[in-house]
Motif scaffolding. Structure first.
Motif, mmCIF file in Angstrom:
data_model
loop_
_atom_site.group_PDB
_atom_site.id
_atom_site.type_symbol
_atom_site.label_atom_id
_atom_site.label_comp_id
_atom_site.label_asym_id
_atom_site.label_seq_id
_atom_site.Cartn_x
_atom_site.Cartn_y
_atom_site.Cartn_z
ATOM 1 N N TRP A 54 0.822 -1.208 0.000
ATOM 2 C CA TRP A 54 0.000 0.000 0.000
ATOM 3 C C TRP A 54 0.860 1.264 0.000
ATOM 4 C CZ3 TRP A 54 -4.232 1.980 -1.385
ATOM 5 C CH2 TRP A 54 -4.671 3.202 -0.860
ATOM 6 N N ILE A 55 1.955 1.239 0.749
ATOM 7 C CA ILE A 55 2.862 2.397 0.802
ATOM 8 C C ILE A 55 3.449 2.667 -0.583
ATOM 9 C CG2 ILE A 55 5.073 3.225 1.704
ATOM 10 C CD1 ILE A 55 4.368 1.763 4.329
ATOM 11 N N HIS A 56 3.940 1.613 -1.227
ATOM 12 C CA HIS A 56 4.520 1.776 -2.566
ATOM 13 C C HIS A 56 3.463 2.198 -3.574
ATOM 14 C CE1 HIS A 56 8.469 0.535 -1.466
ATOM 15 N NE2 HIS A 56 8.164 -0.728 -1.237
ATOM 16 N N TYR A 57 2.318 1.561 -3.514
ATOM 17 C CA TYR A 57 1.224 1.868 -4.449
ATOM 18 C C TYR A 57 0.797 3.332 -4.310
ATOM 19 C CZ TYR A 57 -3.382 1.190 -6.730
ATOM 20 O OH TYR A 57 -4.484 1.261 -7.540
ATOM 21 N N GLY A 58 0.654 3.796 -3.091
ATOM 22 C CA GLY A 58 0.277 5.188 -2.865
ATOM 23 C C GLY A 58 1.304 6.154 -3.419
ATOM 24 N N ARG A 59 2.587 5.815 -3.255
ATOM 25 C CA ARG A 59 3.642 6.685 -3.784
ATOM 26 C C ARG A 59 3.605 6.719 -5.307
ATOM 27 N NH1 ARG A 59 7.863 4.208 -2.106
ATOM 28 N NH2 ARG A 59 8.882 3.527 -4.017
ATOM 29 N N TYR A 60 3.407 5.558 -5.920
ATOM 30 C CA TYR A 60 3.374 5.503 -7.381
ATOM 31 C C TYR A 60 2.168 6.264 -7.932
ATOM 32 C CZ TYR A 60 6.714 1.684 -6.666
ATOM 33 O OH TYR A 60 7.794 0.914 -6.279
ATOM 34 N N LEU A 61 1.024 6.129 -7.274
ATOM 35 C CA LEU A 61 -0.152 6.873 -7.707
ATOM 36 C C LEU A 61 0.101 8.378 -7.630
ATOM 37 C CD1 LEU A 61 -3.035 4.835 -6.019
ATOM 38 C CD2 LEU A 61 -2.662 5.094 -8.483
ATOM 39 N N ASN A 62 0.736 8.807 -6.548
ATOM 40 C CA ASN A 62 1.024 10.234 -6.385
ATOM 41 C C ASN A 62 1.981 10.730 -7.469
ATOM 42 O OD1 ASN A 62 0.890 12.737 -4.682
ATOM 43 N ND2 ASN A 62 3.081 12.355 -4.542
ATOM 44 N N GLU A 63 2.987 9.925 -7.779
ATOM 45 C CA GLU A 63 3.919 10.312 -8.835
ATOM 46 C C GLU A 63 3.211 10.435 -10.178
ATOM 47 O OE1 GLU A 63 8.203 8.496 -7.300
ATOM 48 O OE2 GLU A 63 6.878 7.240 -8.513
ATOM 49 N N ARG A 64 2.307 9.507 -10.446
ATOM 50 C CA ARG A 64 1.586 9.563 -11.720
ATOM 51 C C ARG A 64 0.652 10.770 -11.755
ATOM 52 N NH1 ARG A 64 0.951 10.542 -15.779
ATOM 53 N NH2 ARG A 64 0.006 9.500 -17.573
ATOM 54 N N LEU A 65 0.027 11.083 -10.652
ATOM 55 C CA LEU A 65 -0.851 12.247 -10.588
ATOM 56 C C LEU A 65 -0.075 13.540 -10.824
ATOM 57 C CD1 LEU A 65 -3.091 11.299 -7.537
ATOM 58 C CD2 LEU A 65 -3.782 11.367 -9.940
ATOM 59 N N ASN A 66 1.197 13.546 -10.458
ATOM 60 C CA ASN A 66 2.043 14.718 -10.670
ATOM 61 C C ASN A 66 2.648 14.759 -12.068
ATOM 62 O OD1 ASN A 66 1.694 15.956 -8.149
ATOM 63 N ND2 ASN A 66 3.203 14.594 -7.201
#
Length: 277
Positions: A54-66
């Motif tokens: 979940w930690i990694h997934y959340g970080r990747y989602l945030n990077e993609r949103l940016n």
């Protein structure tokens, strides 16, 4: 939270931000976070999502949103059926560039000499042509960092017949040694920076994108030097921008023969071929 719920939430977040292909992107990012393939997600859709995932997934989602491209998050991109490592030091290989490979493979028959990929980036063109043809290939790039990425791909894909060199276009290539000179050169006009997608403008390397004020600078330099390195009967094969085909064709017709423009699956001019007499 289970895997199915995580996928649904990620898809909704990406869709609300108008990210293209939100479901596929969520699947790719969650697979990357877990370290599995996408089919595993569906076989384990009711499994609980581990905290680290979940930690990694959340970080990747945030990077993609940016705006960070998915390929730079996962550090890989498929090209011609092979997986290539990519980083922000290299342009992300596009499916359209496979048309360059197809045209080059057609022209390699019956002609001896090297394959050269000018502006190799990840090494996708050079490595693919060498592996598909069994011929020796050289990839060049002005960026030493890009050459490092290409070398990593050469080793990973066991492309022993390929070598890479850091130089300006084909300046380090020997005279009259090349059967096919292939390239996906930088062709975006510098004046178009403001209209490029954020993912391209803010994340992909400028040296691989921009071809001067009109986008034609690298074509002019590469075509001018191509006669030096090509053997008689050798071919230059380049990807073109949808709006540069007429200008590039005119450059080639001045000194080459059998100039041909090919379109991609969308019907847009994509690849130009020309033969040295």
């Amino acid at each position: 939270m289970n895997i199915q719920t995580a996928l649904e939430q990620g898809t909704r977040i990406l869709a609300d931000a108008a990210v293209s292909a939100p479901r596929l992107t969520a699947e790719v990012l969650l697979s990357h976070a877990i370290g599995c393939d996408r089919t595993w997600l569906y076989a384990h859709s009711t499994d609980e999502l581990k905290e680290l995932w979940w930690i990694h997934y959340g970080r990747y989602l945030n990077e993609r949103l940016n705006g960070k491209p998915t390929q730079y998050i996962t550090k890989k991109q498929e090209f011609y059926g092979r997986e290539f490592a990519v980083s922000p030091d290299v342009l992300i290989p596009r499916p359209e560039t496979e048309h360059v490979v197809e045209a080059a493979l057609e022209r390699l028959g019956g002609i001896d000499g090297l394959i050269v990929d000018a502006g190799t980036g990840s090494g996708a063109i050079a490595i693919t042509l060498a592996l598909e043809s069994g011929r020796r290939a050289i990839g060049t790039d002005i960026s030493a960092a890009a050459v490092g990425v290409a070398e990593k791909n050469r080793v990973a894909l066991n492309a022993a017949a390929v070598s890479f060199v850091a130089c300006d276009l084909i300046s380090a290539v020997a005279d009259h040694s090349v059967a096919v000179l292939a390239s996906n050169p930088p062709y975006v006009p510098e004046t178009d920076k403001t209209v490029l997608q954020k993912e391209v403008r803010d994340f992909e390397p400028e040296v691989a994108l921009y071809g001067g004020g009109d986008g034609l600078q690298i074509y002019q330099r590469l075509i001018a030097d191509a006669r030096r390195v090509l053997i008689p009967g050798g071919w230059i094969i380049m990807e073109v921008a949808y709006n540069s085909d007429v200008a590039v064709r005119a450059m080639l017709q001045a000194t080459f023969t059998d100039v041909e423009m090919r379109s991609d699956l969308a019907g847009l001019p994509r690849v130009v071929l020309a033969k040295l007499l």
